[in-house]
Design a protein around this motif. Structure first.
Motif, PDB file in Angstrom:
ATOM      1  N   ALA A  59       0.833  -1.200   0.000  1.00 27.00           N
ATOM      2  CA  ALA A  59       0.000   0.000   0.000  1.00 27.00           C
ATOM      3  C   ALA A  59       0.872   1.256   0.000  1.00 27.00           C
ATOM      4  O   ALA A  59       0.578   2.227  -0.706  1.00 27.00           O
ATOM      5  CB  ALA A  59      -0.932  -0.003   1.210  1.00 27.00           C
ATOM      6  N   THR A  60       1.943   1.238   0.789  1.00 28.42           N
ATOM      7  CA  THR A  60       2.856   2.380   0.828  1.00 28.42           C
ATOM      8  C   THR A  60       3.510   2.582  -0.541  1.00 28.42           C
ATOM      9  O   THR A  60       3.587   3.708  -1.040  1.00 28.42           O
ATOM     10  CB  THR A  60       3.934   2.167   1.905  1.00 28.42           C
ATOM     11  OG1 THR A  60       3.284   1.987   3.166  1.00 28.42           O
ATOM     12  CG2 THR A  60       4.890   3.342   1.976  1.00 28.42           C
ATOM     13  N   TYR A  62       2.332   1.703  -3.408  1.00 30.15           N
ATOM     14  CA  TYR A  62       1.305   2.172  -4.345  1.00 30.15           C
ATOM     15  C   TYR A  62       1.100   3.679  -4.220  1.00 30.15           C
ATOM     16  O   TYR A  62       1.014   4.388  -5.220  1.00 30.15           O
ATOM     17  CB  TYR A  62      -0.014   1.442  -4.092  1.00 30.15           C
ATOM     18  CG  TYR A  62      -1.149   1.940  -4.950  1.00 30.15           C
ATOM     19  CD1 TYR A  62      -1.254   1.548  -6.280  1.00 30.15           C
ATOM     20  CD2 TYR A  62      -2.100   2.812  -4.440  1.00 30.15           C
ATOM     21  CE1 TYR A  62      -2.281   2.016  -7.080  1.00 30.15           C
ATOM     22  CE2 TYR A  62      -3.138   3.286  -5.229  1.00 30.15           C
ATOM     23  CZ  TYR A  62      -3.226   2.885  -6.540  1.00 30.15           C
ATOM     24  OH  TYR A  62      -4.234   3.346  -7.330  1.00 30.15           O
ATOM     25  N   VAL A  63       1.023   4.164  -2.985  1.00 27.19           N
ATOM     26  CA  VAL A  63       0.752   5.595  -2.773  1.00 27.19           C
ATOM     27  C   VAL A  63       1.919   6.457  -3.235  1.00 27.19           C
ATOM     28  O   VAL A  63       1.711   7.513  -3.826  1.00 27.19           O
ATOM     29  CB  VAL A  63       0.417   5.863  -1.289  1.00 27.19           C
ATOM     30  CG1 VAL A  63       0.359   7.350  -0.996  1.00 27.19           C
ATOM     31  CG2 VAL A  63      -0.912   5.211  -0.927  1.00 27.19           C
ATOM     32  N   VAL A  64       3.149   6.023  -3.002  1.00 24.98           N
ATOM     33  CA  VAL A  64       4.306   6.849  -3.369  1.00 24.98           C
ATOM     34  C   VAL A  64       4.814   6.578  -4.780  1.00 24.98           C
ATOM     35  O   VAL A  64       5.707   7.273  -5.255  1.00 24.98           O
ATOM     36  CB  VAL A  64       5.471   6.684  -2.352  1.00 24.98           C
ATOM     37  CG1 VAL A  64       5.036   7.101  -0.973  1.00 24.98           C
ATOM     38  CG2 VAL A  64       6.015   5.273  -2.360  1.00 24.98           C
ATOM     39  N   ASP A  68       1.357   6.108 -10.159  1.00 22.87           N
ATOM     40  CA  ASP A  68       0.053   6.523  -9.652  1.00 22.87           C
ATOM     41  C   ASP A  68      -0.261   7.976  -9.987  1.00 22.87           C
ATOM     42  O   ASP A  68      -1.375   8.429  -9.773  1.00 22.87           O
ATOM     43  CB  ASP A  68       0.003   6.300  -8.128  1.00 22.87           C
ATOM     44  CG  ASP A  68      -1.390   6.462  -7.574  1.00 22.87           C
ATOM     45  OD1 ASP A  68      -2.337   5.953  -8.206  1.00 22.87           O
ATOM     46  OD2 ASP A  68      -1.526   7.098  -6.531  1.00 22.87           O
ATOM     47  N   GLU A  72      -4.209  10.571 -11.316  1.00 24.71           N
ATOM     48  CA  GLU A  72      -4.451  11.899 -10.764  1.00 24.71           C
ATOM     49  C   GLU A  72      -4.478  12.941 -11.869  1.00 24.71           C
ATOM     50  O   GLU A  72      -5.296  13.855 -11.855  1.00 24.71           O
ATOM     51  CB  GLU A  72      -3.393  12.276  -9.715  1.00 24.71           C
ATOM     52  CG  GLU A  72      -3.664  11.712  -8.348  1.00 24.71           C
ATOM     53  CD  GLU A  72      -3.137  10.301  -8.177  1.00 24.71           C
ATOM     54  OE1 GLU A  72      -2.360   9.843  -9.018  1.00 24.71           O
ATOM     55  OE2 GLU A  72      -3.514   9.667  -7.195  1.00 24.71           O
ATOM     56  N   LEU A  80      -7.512  11.078  -7.155  1.00 24.50           N
ATOM     57  CA  LEU A  80      -7.035  11.214  -5.777  1.00 24.50           C
ATOM     58  C   LEU A  80      -7.830  10.342  -4.810  1.00 24.50           C
ATOM     59  O   LEU A  80      -7.343  10.022  -3.722  1.00 24.50           O
ATOM     60  CB  LEU A  80      -7.112  12.681  -5.336  1.00 24.50           C
ATOM     61  CG  LEU A  80      -6.172  13.635  -6.053  1.00 24.50           C
ATOM     62  CD1 LEU A  80      -6.461  15.067  -5.641  1.00 24.50           C
ATOM     63  CD2 LEU A  80      -4.726  13.274  -5.765  1.00 24.50           C
ATOM     64  N   ASP A  82      -8.621   7.178  -4.963  1.00 22.75           N
ATOM     65  CA  ASP A  82      -7.986   5.883  -4.683  1.00 22.75           C
ATOM     66  C   ASP A  82      -6.849   6.037  -3.685  1.00 22.75           C
ATOM     67  O   ASP A  82      -6.662   5.184  -2.809  1.00 22.75           O
ATOM     68  CB  ASP A  82      -7.521   5.197  -5.966  1.00 22.75           C
ATOM     69  CG  ASP A  82      -6.367   5.916  -6.643  1.00 22.75           C
ATOM     70  OD1 ASP A  82      -6.342   7.159  -6.597  1.00 22.75           O
ATOM     71  OD2 ASP A  82      -5.499   5.234  -7.223  1.00 22.75           O
ATOM     72  N   ASP A  83      -6.113   7.146  -3.785  1.00 16.79           N
ATOM     73  CA  ASP A  83      -5.050   7.395  -2.803  1.00 16.79           C
ATOM     74  C   ASP A  83      -5.635   7.637  -1.419  1.00 16.79           C
ATOM     75  O   ASP A  83      -5.107   7.150  -0.419  1.00 16.79           O
ATOM     76  CB  ASP A  83      -4.207   8.606  -3.205  1.00 16.79           C
ATOM     77  CG  ASP A  83      -3.253   8.290  -4.340  1.00 16.79           C
ATOM     78  OD1 ASP A  83      -3.045   7.091  -4.624  1.00 16.79           O
ATOM     79  OD2 ASP A  83      -2.709   9.232  -4.931  1.00 16.79           O
ATOM     80  N   MET A  86      -6.654   4.345   0.023  1.00 15.41           N
ATOM     81  CA  MET A  86      -5.473   3.554   0.365  1.00 15.41           C
ATOM     82  C   MET A  86      -4.791   4.103   1.622  1.00 15.41           C
ATOM     83  O   MET A  86      -4.389   3.333   2.499  1.00 15.41           O
ATOM     84  CB  MET A  86      -4.493   3.542  -0.808  1.00 15.41           C
ATOM     85  CG  MET A  86      -3.373   2.552  -0.666  1.00 15.41           C
ATOM     86  SD  MET A  86      -3.913   0.826  -0.622  1.00 15.41           S
ATOM     87  CE  MET A  86      -4.530   0.619  -2.258  1.00 15.41           C
ATOM     88  N   ILE A  87      -4.663   5.401   1.720  1.00 12.46           N
ATOM     89  CA  ILE A  87      -4.026   6.010   2.890  1.00 12.46           C
ATOM     90  C   ILE A  87      -4.861   5.768   4.141  1.00 12.46           C
ATOM     91  O   ILE A  87      -4.331   5.468   5.206  1.00 12.46           O
ATOM     92  CB  ILE A  87      -3.773   7.513   2.647  1.00 12.46           C
ATOM     93  CG1 ILE A  87      -2.669   7.680   1.607  1.00 12.46           C
ATOM     94  CG2 ILE A  87      -3.414   8.232   3.937  1.00 12.46           C
ATOM     95  CD1 ILE A  87      -2.511   9.083   1.079  1.00 12.46           C
TER      96      ILE A  87
END
Length: 118
Positions: A59-60, A62-64, A68, A72, A80, A82-83, A86-87
């Protein structure tokens, strides 16, 4: 109440809740301090959090991830979302798993090595 004062009160309440662990659990500081110990115990096979730790790492990543950025750029707010999901999931999982790990540490430390229970 003015908007700035409301915002300040909300952030103050959030900070107090995070630092004090007002729900009876460990504070954020204790949880963050437990994270490296949890990763180490998981890597050594002492703690059974392998799959959850792997999912948190994914997950980390994916976000960074720079990949991705494409959703956006194309979908703006929807990209945004989905982020944000996830966060939110990641934060909840980290909080839950670190609490579980801290409880596991307490149970493990309560048992004296070499003692016979019976």
């Amino acid at each position: 109440m003015p908007r700035t004062l409301q915002r300040t009160a909300a952030f103050t309440a959030l900070a107090k809740a995070l630092v004090s662990g007002s729900r009876g659990g460990p504070s954020i500081g204790k949880r963050l301090a437990a994270l490296p110990r949890m990763l180490k115990a998981t890597a050594k096979g002492q703690y059974d959090g392998g799959l959850r730790v792997a999912m948190m790492a994914a997950a980390t990543a994916y976000v960074v991830s720079p990949i991705d950025v494409i959703p956006e750029a194309m979908f703006l707010v929807f990209g945004l979302a989905d982020d944000a999901v996830m966060i939110t999931w990641l934060a909840g999982t980290v909080l839950a798993e670190t609490q579980r790990f801290i409880e596991w540490e307490k149970q493990r430390d309560a048992v004296l090595p070499g003692s016979v229970v019976g």
